[in-house]
Design a protein around this motif. Structure first.
Motif, PDB file in Angstrom:
ATOM      1  N   PHE A   1      14.368  38.563  31.476  1.00 48.70           N
ATOM      2  CA  PHE A   1      14.094  37.365  30.696  1.00 48.70           C
ATOM      3  C   PHE A   1      15.030  36.238  31.117  1.00 48.70           C
ATOM      4  N   THR A   2      14.464  35.057  31.284  1.00 50.98           N
ATOM      5  CA  THR A   2      15.273  33.845  31.422  1.00 50.98           C
ATOM      6  C   THR A   2      15.293  33.187  30.051  1.00 50.98           C
ATOM      7  N   LEU A   3      16.491  32.984  29.514  1.00 49.67           N
ATOM      8  CA  LEU A   3      16.639  32.560  28.122  1.00 49.67           C
ATOM      9  C   LEU A   3      17.488  31.298  28.013  1.00 49.67           C
ATOM     10  N   ARG A   4      17.296  30.583  26.912  1.00 45.37           N
ATOM     11  CA  ARG A   4      18.152  29.445  26.585  1.00 45.37           C
ATOM     12  C   ARG A   4      18.774  29.686  25.216  1.00 45.37           C
ATOM     13  N   ASN A   5      20.111  29.683  25.161  1.00 45.27           N
ATOM     14  CA  ASN A   5      20.820  29.939  23.914  1.00 45.27           C
ATOM     15  C   ASN A   5      20.655  28.752  22.972  1.00 45.27           C
ATOM     16  N   LEU A   6      20.215  29.010  21.748  1.00 42.16           N
ATOM     17  CA  LEU A   6      19.947  27.952  20.790  1.00 42.16           C
ATOM     18  C   LEU A   6      21.225  27.244  20.341  1.00 42.16           C
ATOM     19  N   GLU A   7      22.346  27.946  20.370  1.00 40.30           N
ATOM     20  CA  GLU A   7      23.584  27.364  19.872  1.00 40.30           C
ATOM     21  C   GLU A   7      24.203  26.390  20.869  1.00 40.30           C
ATOM     22  N   ASN A   8      24.267  26.796  22.157  1.00 38.56           N
ATOM     23  CA  ASN A   8      24.969  25.952  23.128  1.00 38.56           C
ATOM     24  C   ASN A   8      24.062  25.388  24.220  1.00 38.56           C
ATOM     25  N   GLY A   9      22.786  25.776  24.210  1.00 36.33           N
ATOM     26  CA  GLY A   9      21.838  25.247  25.178  1.00 36.33           C
ATOM     27  C   GLY A   9      21.931  25.838  26.573  1.00 36.33           C
TER      28      GLY A   9
ATOM     29  N   LYS B   1      18.746  38.042  30.920  1.00 40.37           N
ATOM     30  CA  LYS B   1      19.039  39.309  30.282  1.00 40.37           C
ATOM     31  C   LYS B   1      17.927  40.303  30.584  1.00 40.37           C
ATOM     32  N   SER B   2      18.342  41.563  30.768  1.00 39.32           N
ATOM     33  CA  SER B   2      17.375  42.647  30.985  1.00 39.32           C
ATOM     34  C   SER B   2      17.219  43.411  29.683  1.00 39.32           C
ATOM     35  N   LEU B   3      16.004  43.395  29.127  1.00 35.59           N
ATOM     36  CA  LEU B   3      15.756  44.059  27.845  1.00 35.59           C
ATOM     37  C   LEU B   3      14.941  45.323  28.068  1.00 35.59           C
ATOM     38  N   PRO B   4      15.497  46.512  27.729  1.00 39.59           N
ATOM     39  CA  PRO B   4      14.749  47.775  27.883  1.00 39.59           C
ATOM     40  C   PRO B   4      13.497  47.756  27.012  1.00 39.59           C
ATOM     41  N   ILE B   5      12.374  48.172  27.575  1.00 34.90           N
ATOM     42  CA  ILE B   5      11.124  48.043  26.830  1.00 34.90           C
ATOM     43  C   ILE B   5      11.015  49.025  25.672  1.00 34.90           C
TER      44      ILE B   5
ATOM     45  N   LYS C   1       6.546  36.658  24.581  1.00 32.09           N
ATOM     46  CA  LYS C   1       5.948  35.703  25.512  1.00 32.09           C
ATOM     47  C   LYS C   1       6.852  34.483  25.639  1.00 32.09           C
ATOM     48  N   PRO C   2       6.725  33.729  26.754  1.00 35.94           N
ATOM     49  CA  PRO C   2       7.480  32.483  26.868  1.00 35.94           C
ATOM     50  C   PRO C   2       7.169  31.568  25.686  1.00 35.94           C
ATOM     51  N   GLY C   3       8.202  30.913  25.182  1.00 32.97           N
ATOM     52  CA  GLY C   3       8.037  30.072  23.999  1.00 32.97           C
ATOM     53  C   GLY C   3       8.436  30.769  22.717  1.00 32.97           C
ATOM     54  N   ASN C   4       8.477  32.106  22.750  1.00 30.35           N
ATOM     55  CA  ASN C   4       8.976  32.862  21.589  1.00 30.35           C
ATOM     56  C   ASN C   4      10.496  32.728  21.516  1.00 30.35           C
ATOM     57  N   PHE C   5      11.031  33.164  20.413  1.00 27.57           N
ATOM     58  CA  PHE C   5      12.480  33.196  20.233  1.00 27.57           C
ATOM     59  C   PHE C   5      12.900  34.629  19.942  1.00 27.57           C
ATOM     60  N   VAL C   6      13.895  35.135  20.679  1.00 31.06           N
ATOM     61  CA  VAL C   6      14.339  36.513  20.532  1.00 31.06           C
ATOM     62  C   VAL C   6      15.797  36.540  20.074  1.00 31.06           C
ATOM     63  N   ILE C   7      16.107  37.519  19.231  1.00 37.43           N
ATOM     64  CA  ILE C   7      17.468  37.646  18.706  1.00 37.43           C
ATOM     65  C   ILE C   7      18.127  38.864  19.327  1.00 37.43           C
TER      66      ILE C   7
ATOM     67  N   ILE D   1      20.761  33.965  19.456  1.00 38.73           N
ATOM     68  CA  ILE D   1      19.377  33.514  19.264  1.00 38.73           C
ATOM     69  C   ILE D   1      18.955  32.700  20.491  1.00 38.73           C
ATOM     70  N   TYR D   2      17.885  33.166  21.120  1.00 34.99           N
ATOM     71  CA  TYR D   2      17.472  32.578  22.401  1.00 34.99           C
ATOM     72  C   TYR D   2      16.003  32.165  22.387  1.00 34.99           C
ATOM     73  N   GLU D   3      15.727  31.067  23.084  1.00 28.26           N
ATOM     74  CA  GLU D   3      14.346  30.701  23.382  1.00 28.26           C
ATOM     75  C   GLU D   3      13.971  31.358  24.713  1.00 28.26           C
ATOM     76  N   ILE D   4      12.782  31.971  24.770  1.00 31.76           N
ATOM     77  CA  ILE D   4      12.324  32.633  25.989  1.00 31.76           C
ATOM     78  C   ILE D   4      11.672  31.596  26.908  1.00 31.76           C
ATOM     79  N   LEU D   5      12.242  31.435  28.103  1.00 28.42           N
ATOM     80  CA  LEU D   5      11.711  30.473  29.065  1.00 28.42           C
ATOM     81  C   LEU D   5      10.778  31.140  30.066  1.00 28.42           C
ATOM     82  N   GLU D   6      11.158  32.368  30.485  1.00 29.11           N
ATOM     83  CA  GLU D   6      10.374  33.038  31.525  1.00 29.11           C
ATOM     84  C   GLU D   6      10.575  34.550  31.416  1.00 29.11           C
ATOM     85  N   ILE D   7       9.502  35.305  31.735  1.00 27.87           N
ATOM     86  CA  ILE D   7       9.577  36.770  31.723  1.00 27.87           C
ATOM     87  C   ILE D   7       9.114  37.278  33.080  1.00 27.87           C
ATOM     88  N   ARG D   8       9.913  38.207  33.655  1.00 23.67           N
ATOM     89  CA  ARG D   8       9.520  38.797  34.942  1.00 23.67           C
ATOM     90  C   ARG D   8       9.535  40.311  34.839  1.00 23.67           C
TER      91      ARG D   8
END
Length: 846
Positions: free
Chosen positions: A639-647, A652-656, A679-685, A839-846
């Protein structure tokens, strides 16, 4: 030192059971008739109000004089008192909150109810509810008081007593509505001039290093406002008392078991008081006394069951195994995980609550993964592995494993309950069932029998056996879970299968009605004797700590330390030739080193075992950390993520097979699911900013439950099911159809929640069995009851924690930098720092 009775007018209490005002016991004086211990508390309290906070430790879940404490503060300081108590009902059929409310309504001054001037009510986050209790008043008087209360709540800003009654723990300083007597409701903005906050049974909030620190942080803003605090610890041996003392500038009034039973300066005048007070009057007054007569009994009510159980040849094999261990070169052992796990078996076999043939251990390493093994299977595996050890260790380990197998054989080949022709000699498993089925011969039938198990799996098996006999009023709990639990132990009897694991030693100091311990004759019995002796020896050490606390109070109020309390203490110290120690920040119990200091020369074998056990536990934990139990086919999504607190952006690699909280978009509900659902656009904690940490791991860490529950067992079913769905491509509807065809009875939505990992586990072990069949997973099929039992231990706390965590996440997302953590409830505050940076915004998933 001013007396409480000099600063507060005379207080009486009506007897709710009397209907005739001419009855001698219709109205009883309290002020001059409370117990010496209760007087000491009040005298200390009135001399330190506004200057020092108070910690009172007493081994009871209910702080019975609480209505008097609250009134005393509000009367003297003209400010409101807020009380955090419990709504859990015990054998008294009423909760502590209901008891305090009813008892306050009986208090009066020369016949005039105290609540007339200082009303009491249940406090919620947005309202007050006054549950008026006037069993002695006729309808006309009741109506008059209700009308007065209405005016008291609306038109005056005088002091009030507030019993907090909401589901979460939050300090409330204003409300917007009032409900009187269940039928008079009106809107009214009201602010409280809050002056005192009382935490009854504060152990509910402070049960680990993490929670103790967060609790102090949570209340610190209120301490700076000059609000006074009273903290009641029901576990007088709590290792966190001194930490709270230091951080909150508190005096400690330490009414511990050691003080109550050892010190005649307290015990004698108290017992004289209880012997002299009128019997009928005592029944009324005791509702407000901090203590009861049975707390002063020097009979610890701890005894070993007799006759002792025959040990056969257990001791011979056990001592030979210990001698072999002394010859092993531990530093060169290659199969360390097998070795340390075998030590656990050696020291626990004699204290099982079930027959060892039914006992399963969870074990695994890189080579075999993990699964459940019966003891002979484990020993065979260990024996097959020693070929890669050096020649000397091979010889010693082979003999050691043989001795361990002999102990197992001695214990498992015992008479089965209900099978008279099986064997001759009985074991502890037989005796436990015999005691349970005839418990009224050994315990008071009005009290619940609690059985402490020393490992997780055996508790589940014994519960299953008890279900066959239809036994009621019996509970089986893992001793670690029991030690962390808060309940009124005076309503329970305790049955233990052997000497208590040292880290749970404090459970022997709790006020159970009776503690009965089973023992094999010989070494097992000697260890129990040593431990019972430690109870009295520990109480001396505990008393030294307690007297240091008393000295602080005496110095502060200017009392000379030469009264009966100190004279008795000093005389016994001189006889025992014990040196006093200053109060330190170290916890006084629950550590190997602390207990070993108390062990005498005669207990040298026990001391040696403590050394072995302490090292064994450390080594087992170290080895466990080296093993990653991830499924071989486990995959991660990048996942390519953007941290909501600091931008900042990060990857991060998230085990399925793990599950995470997520939002589909800002404003949507918070859900839990696998990374493959994101999905991209979701927010993950990401909890604690650690992608491998689950909600269950967070619960274990915060509440210090590592030794009480088996995380791997609980999460196993979910990880396997998520991987199965991913690897097979099966649709959720197809999964439901297969489940239904195999006899499953749950609805589609329930099965969908399982497949998406939204719950901690199915509620019925039958469903775990069906999932095991679908996955062709023997571990689930063969151990569904055991796994279900582990899940049930944490189901409620998992559900509540999940809800609180979601509230925190919402607050962080919607309030952002402006979030004031003090506006969160205590439970929410515990999790605030665990998620605020994750708390992160999901930008991209590979």
């Amino acid at each position: 030192m001013e007396m409480w009775t000099e600063k507060v007018h005379e207080i009486n209490t009506y007897n709710p059971d009397c209907r005739d005002a001419n009855d001698y016991y219709y109205n009883t004086e309290l002020s001059g008739n409370i117990s010496p211990l209760t007087k000491f508390f009040f005298n200390t309290f009135v001399n330190t109000i506004g200057q020092k906070n108070i910690i009172v430790s007493f081994p009871d879940n209910i702080l019975r004089p609480l209505p008097l404490i609250a009134y005393t503060y509000s009367f003297l300081q003209k400010k409101s008192t807020m009380i955090f108590t419990s709504n859990t009902r015990g054998l008294e059929k009423k909760s502590p909150r209901e008891i305090h409310n009813l008892n306050y309504y009986m208090l009066n001054w020369d016949g005039e109810y105290l609540f007339y001037d200082i009303p009491i009510g249940y406090l919620y986050k947005d309202k007050i509810e006054a549950k008026i209790h006037m069993p002695l008043a006729n309808r006309r008087f009741r109506k008059r008081y209700t009308e007065h209360l209405k005016q008291n709540f609306i038109t005056t800003n005088g002091p009030k007593i507030l019993l907090y009654a909401d589901n979460s723990t939050k300090i409330v300083e204003n409300v917007n509505s009032i409900l009187l007597d269940n039928n008079t409701k009106f809107k009214n903005e009201m602010e409280f001039d809050l002056g005192c906050i009382i935490f009854e049974n504060v152990d509910r909030y402070i049960n680990s290093k993490y929670t103790s620190k967060k609790f102090v942080n949570w209340i610190k803003n209120y301490m700076t406002k000059g609000i006074s605090f009273v903290f009641h610890f029901s576990n007088s041996s709590s290792p966190f008392i001194n930490y709270i003392r230091e951080k909150t500038d508190s005096f400690v009034i330490p009414f511990s078991k050691g003080i109550l039973t050892n010190n005649n300066g307290i015990a004698k005048p108290t017992m004289d008081y209880y012997h002299s007070v009128d019997t009928e009057k005592a029944k009324i007054i005791e509702k407000y006394n901090i203590d009861r007569p049975y707390f002063y009994s020097d009979d610890k009510n701890i005894r070993v069951f007799e006759p002792l159980i025959e040990s056969g040849n257990i001791d011979r094999h056990f001592l030979e195994a210990k001698n072999l261990l002394k010859r092993i070169d531990e530093s060169s052992i290659r199969n360390k995980k097998f070795y340390y796990r075998s030590l656990g078996i050696l020291y626990s076999l004699q204290d099982l609550i079930i027959n060892p043939s039914k006992y399963k251990i969870r074990f695994g390493d890189y080579e075999i993964g993990w699964r459940f093994f019966r003891i002979p299977e484990f020993l065979d595996m260990f024996l097959n592995r020693i070929s890669n050890e050096n020649e000397f260790n091979q010889l010693i380990l082979a003999n050691y494993i043989s001795e361990l197998d002999n102990i197992y054989s001695e214990l498992s080949k015992c008479k089965r309950f209900g099978e008279d022709s099986s064997y001759t000699r009985i074991g502890k498993d037989y005796k436990i069932l015999e005691i349970i089925l005839n418990k009224n011969q050994f315990y008071n039938k009005n009290h619940t029998l609690m059985i402490g198990a020393y490992s997780n799996s055996e508790a589940s098996i014994l519960k299953g056996e008890l279900d066959k006999f239809g036994v009621d009023n019996v509970e089986v709990r893992h001793i670690g879970w029991l030690n962390k639990s808060n309940f009124d132990r005076s309503d329970y009897n305790l049955l233990l299968p052997g000497p208590l694991p040292v880290r749970y030693f404090s459970e022997l100091l709790r006020p159970y009605k009776k503690i009965l311990i089973l023992a094999y004759n010989g070494y097992n019995f000697n260890r129990i004797k040593d431990q019972i002796k430690l109870v009295s020896e520990y109480s001396v050490s505990e008393e030294i700590v307690s007297m240091n606390y008393f000295k602080e109070i005496y110095d502060y109020v200017g009392l000379p330390q030469n009264d009966a309390l100190f004279r008795d203490y000093q005389e016994r110290l001189d006889k025992l030739e014990v040196e006093e120690e200053l109060i330190s920040a170290e916890k006084p119990i629950n550590s190997f080193d602390g207990i070993k200091k108390l062990i005498t020369i005669e207990s040298s074998d026990y001391k040696e075992d403590l050394n072995n056990l302490g090292q064994m536990i450390k080594n087992m934990k170290a080895e466990d950390k080296k093993i990653n139990y991830q499924h071989p086919s486990s995959e991660c999504l990048e996942f390519t993520l953007r941290n909501l607190e600091n931008g900042r952006k990060c990857r991060k690699s998230l085990p399925i097979e793990k599950t995470y909280f997520f939002l589909k978009n800002i404003g949507s509900k918070i859900e839990e699911g696998s990374p493959k659902d994101l999905k991209p656009g979701n927010f993950v904690i990401v909890i604690d900013n650690d992608e491998k940490k689950t909600l269950l791991q967070l619960i274990i860490e915060i509440y210090d439950l590592e030794s009480s529950i088996d995380k791997e067992i609980i999460e196993f079913w979910k990880e396997k099911l998520i991987l199965f769905i991913k690897n097979t491509g099966i649709k959720y509807r197809e999964l439901y159809d297969v489940y239904s065809d195999m006899g499953g009875e749950k609805h589609y939505q329930t099965v969908l929640n399982w497949g998406k990992g939204k719950v901690i586990g199915p509620e019925n072990p039958k469903d775990l069995y069906i999932i095991g069949k679908i996955l062709d997973e023997k571990i689930l099929q063969e151990n569904c009851d055991l796994i279900s039992d582990e899940i049930e231990k944490v189901r409620n706390i998992h559900r509540i924690t999940g809800r609180k965590l979601k509230n925190v996440i919402k607050a962080i997302i919607f309030e952002g930098q402006s979030l004031d953590a003090q506006n969160l409830s205590y439970e929410e505050y515990l999790f605030y720092e665990k998620v605020k940076n994750g708390i992160y915004e999901i930008l991209e998933i590979r």
